[in-house]
Design a protein around this motif. Structure first.
Motif, PDB file in Angstrom:
ATOM      1  N   ARG A  31       8.285  11.740   3.587  1.00 37.08           N
ATOM      2  CA  ARG A  31       6.989  11.057   3.548  1.00 37.08           C
ATOM      3  C   ARG A  31       6.628  10.675   2.114  1.00 37.08           C
ATOM      4  O   ARG A  31       6.133   9.574   1.869  1.00 37.08           O
ATOM      5  N   GLY A  32       6.881  11.579   1.167  1.00 38.16           N
ATOM      6  CA  GLY A  32       6.578  11.283  -0.223  1.00 38.16           C
ATOM      7  C   GLY A  32       7.390  10.119  -0.756  1.00 38.16           C
ATOM      8  O   GLY A  32       6.857   9.222  -1.429  1.00 38.16           O
ATOM      9  N   ARG A  33       8.671  10.131  -0.455  1.00 34.90           N
ATOM     10  CA  ARG A  33       9.544   9.034  -0.889  1.00 34.90           C
ATOM     11  C   ARG A  33       9.091   7.706  -0.295  1.00 34.90           C
ATOM     12  O   ARG A  33       9.002   6.678  -0.973  1.00 34.90           O
ATOM     13  N   ALA A  34       8.793   7.718   1.006  1.00 33.27           N
ATOM     14  CA  ALA A  34       8.376   6.500   1.694  1.00 33.27           C
ATOM     15  C   ALA A  34       7.054   5.974   1.143  1.00 33.27           C
ATOM     16  O   ALA A  34       6.868   4.756   0.995  1.00 33.27           O
ATOM     17  N   THR A  35       6.127   6.881   0.817  1.00 31.92           N
ATOM     18  CA  THR A  35       4.830   6.466   0.287  1.00 31.92           C
ATOM     19  C   THR A  35       4.988   5.803  -1.076  1.00 31.92           C
ATOM     20  O   THR A  35       4.405   4.743  -1.340  1.00 31.92           O
ATOM     21  N   ALA A  36       5.769   6.414  -1.957  1.00 27.52           N
ATOM     22  CA  ALA A  36       5.987   5.830  -3.283  1.00 27.52           C
ATOM     23  C   ALA A  36       6.638   4.457  -3.167  1.00 27.52           C
ATOM     24  O   ALA A  36       6.232   3.498  -3.837  1.00 27.52           O
ATOM     25  N   ASN A  37       7.642   4.350  -2.325  1.00 31.58           N
ATOM     26  CA  ASN A  37       8.322   3.065  -2.145  1.00 31.58           C
ATOM     27  C   ASN A  37       7.390   2.011  -1.573  1.00 31.58           C
ATOM     28  O   ASN A  37       7.408   0.835  -1.982  1.00 31.58           O
ATOM     29  N   HIS A  38       6.579   2.405  -0.588  1.00 33.58           N
ATOM     30  CA  HIS A  38       5.667   1.446   0.036  1.00 33.58           C
ATOM     31  C   HIS A  38       4.651   0.928  -0.975  1.00 33.58           C
ATOM     32  O   HIS A  38       4.365  -0.286  -1.018  1.00 33.58           O
ATOM     33  N   LEU A  39       4.108   1.808  -1.799  1.00 41.31           N
ATOM     34  CA  LEU A  39       3.139   1.381  -2.804  1.00 41.31           C
ATOM     35  C   LEU A  39       3.779   0.457  -3.832  1.00 41.31           C
ATOM     36  O   LEU A  39       3.181  -0.542  -4.246  1.00 41.31           O
ATOM     37  N   ALA A  40       5.007   0.774  -4.244  1.00 43.32           N
ATOM     38  CA  ALA A  40       5.704  -0.096  -5.197  1.00 43.32           C
ATOM     39  C   ALA A  40       5.947  -1.472  -4.592  1.00 43.32           C
ATOM     40  O   ALA A  40       5.759  -2.506  -5.255  1.00 43.32           O
ATOM     41  N   GLU A  41       6.350  -1.501  -3.339  1.00 43.68           N
ATOM     42  CA  GLU A  41       6.597  -2.771  -2.653  1.00 43.68           C
ATOM     43  C   GLU A  41       5.306  -3.587  -2.521  1.00 43.68           C
ATOM     44  O   GLU A  41       5.333  -4.821  -2.540  1.00 43.68           O
TER      45      GLU A  41
END
Length: 418
Positions: free
Chosen positions: A3-13
């Motif tokens: 979840r943490g990885r996905a959240t960081a990636n989503h915000l960057a995108e």
């Protein structure tokens, strides 16, 4: 982690400038080694800056050569002081991570100001650090409960005594947070009852799955000339109802469709090295009933594991507050899912509507056996249309779909302060 990885990636995108503060690499590689998945690091968006503040490892260190002078020479005194600090300051072993986070974040802020802090727990010292930084830097923060902090979501019992510092800290964190996020509504409702003053700021962001990691799930029917392969993918913990699961499996194998079937276990045995042996003893590997343990696999290997599996086993602890992140990937595979858990867990809200979900009205061997048999029949009879209906349901839970509303609320939070 997922979840943490996905959240960081989503915000960057979505156009955010993202800095992640995490534990030192040494902590994962030395103290969590068997539970560490290096393959995931390559999937972090290159636009995400990763900072690893230092921390100490008192609770995990077993090598006396690594002990400090006080612990080497006066271990009882050191232990008493450590316990006192936990009781009186912050009751979590990750406490020593906070000073490094504060230092690194403050220095970074004065070079390029942060707009908002998003803290994910556990560890819950990240919540405390977020609140401290919010006070120092005058910026808002959001907390994301991946797990419960002060109660055990598997047993539904409080983790701490009522006078513990943990409850004092949780009350302060929730009082000052701009938003408080939970993975399911059961968790949200528990916290509303405990902290009604923060109820209006409590929201739900379900877990999800990553199409970029799993890719498409093409329809591939099971080979009619080989036995069916059932698979459990995920961490095996002491809370799982393994006895009910394997009793149901033994009963189900009397059915012609399952007589030579396999039940393959893929994943870590517990979270720490000492968990492995007692959990291994609970797996009926020597009974000649088709149960096999294949060990852990990297996230990058998940697609191949799903591809070689005909039906999936969803076995989780029985509690109203448990969803599990793995169920979203299960649905994305389009394959039949066998439930081996209490019927009232939070995950049923997500599974409701999935066309190939098989579960009993109670948790016992007979009910689990019936679910195995129904899933076997579904696997042998699956056609392309049925598969596509299942995958369509899963697409409601991609990470983009589940995290999108949170990202928009965070954006409005920042814009409202300008």
């Amino acid at each position: 982690m997922f979840r943490g990885r996905a959240t960081a990636n989503h915000l960057a995108e979505a156009g955010w400038d993202v800095t992640v503060h995490t534990a030192p690499r040494e902590f994962f590689e030395t103290y969590l080694h068997d539970a560490c998945d290096p393959s995931l690091e390559e999937t972090v968006d290159p636009r995400v800056k990763v900072v690893r503040p230092r921390m100490t490892y008192y609770a995990w260190e077993r090598d006396i050569r690594q002990f400090g002078k006080l612990r080497r020479n006066f271990p009882t005194v050191a232990g008493s002081l450590y316990k006192l600090f936990q009781d009186k300051v912050f009751p979590e072993h990750y406490l020593s991570w906070i000073p490094g986070v504060i230092s690194e974040a403050v220095k970074a802020h004065f070079k390029d100001k942060f707009d908002v802090i998003l803290a994910t727990g556990n560890p819950f010292c990240s919540f405390a650090a977020a609140r401290m930084l919010s006070k120092l830097l005058k910026i808002p923060y959001v907390v994301d409960y991946r797990d419960a902090w002060t109660f055990n979501q598997f047993t539904e019992q409080l983790k701490f005594k009522e006078d513990s510092k943990a409850f004092e800290w949780e009350e302060k964190v929730l009082r000052d947070a701009s938003e408080v996020v939970f993975v399911n509504d059961g968790m949200r409702q528990w916290h509303i009852d405990r902290y009604p003053h923060a109820a209006e700021r409590m929201t739900v962001v379900p877990n999800g799955w990553e199409p970029e990691l799993l890719g498409d799930s093409p329809f591939t029917p099971p080979d009619p000339d080989r036995p069916l392969r059932f698979g459990y993918l995920g961490t095996v913990t002491s809370y799982l109802p393994l006895e009910d699961l394997f009793e149901g499996w033994r009963i189900a194998r009397a059915h012609p469709l399952l007589r030579d079937a396999e039940l393959n276990i893929h994943g870590h045995l517990g979270f720490f090295p000492n968990d492995r042996a007692p959990l291994m003893e609970r797996l009926p590997l020597e009974e000649n009933v088709g149960v096999r343990y294949h060990g852990a696999f990297g996230k990058a290997e998940a697609k191949a594991v799903y591809a070689e599996t005909d039906a999936l086993v969803f076995c989780v602890p029985g509690a109203r507050y448990v969803t599990s992140g793995k169920i979203f990937e299960y649905m994305a595979s389009g394959k039949p899912i066998v439930s081996a858990h209490r019927p009232d867990i939070a995950a049923t809200e997500v599974l409701d509507g999935y066309p190939h979900w098989f579960r009993g009205e109670e948790l016992n061997g007979e009910a689990v056996a019936k679910s195995f048999i129904a899933a076997a029949e579904a696997a042998r009879g699956m056609d392309r249309t049925q598969h596509e209906l299942a995958v369509k349901h899963a697409h409601s839970y991609t990470r983009a779909a589940t995290l999108g509303p949170l990202e928009q609320r965070m954006r409005k939070l920042v814009e409202g302060r300008r």
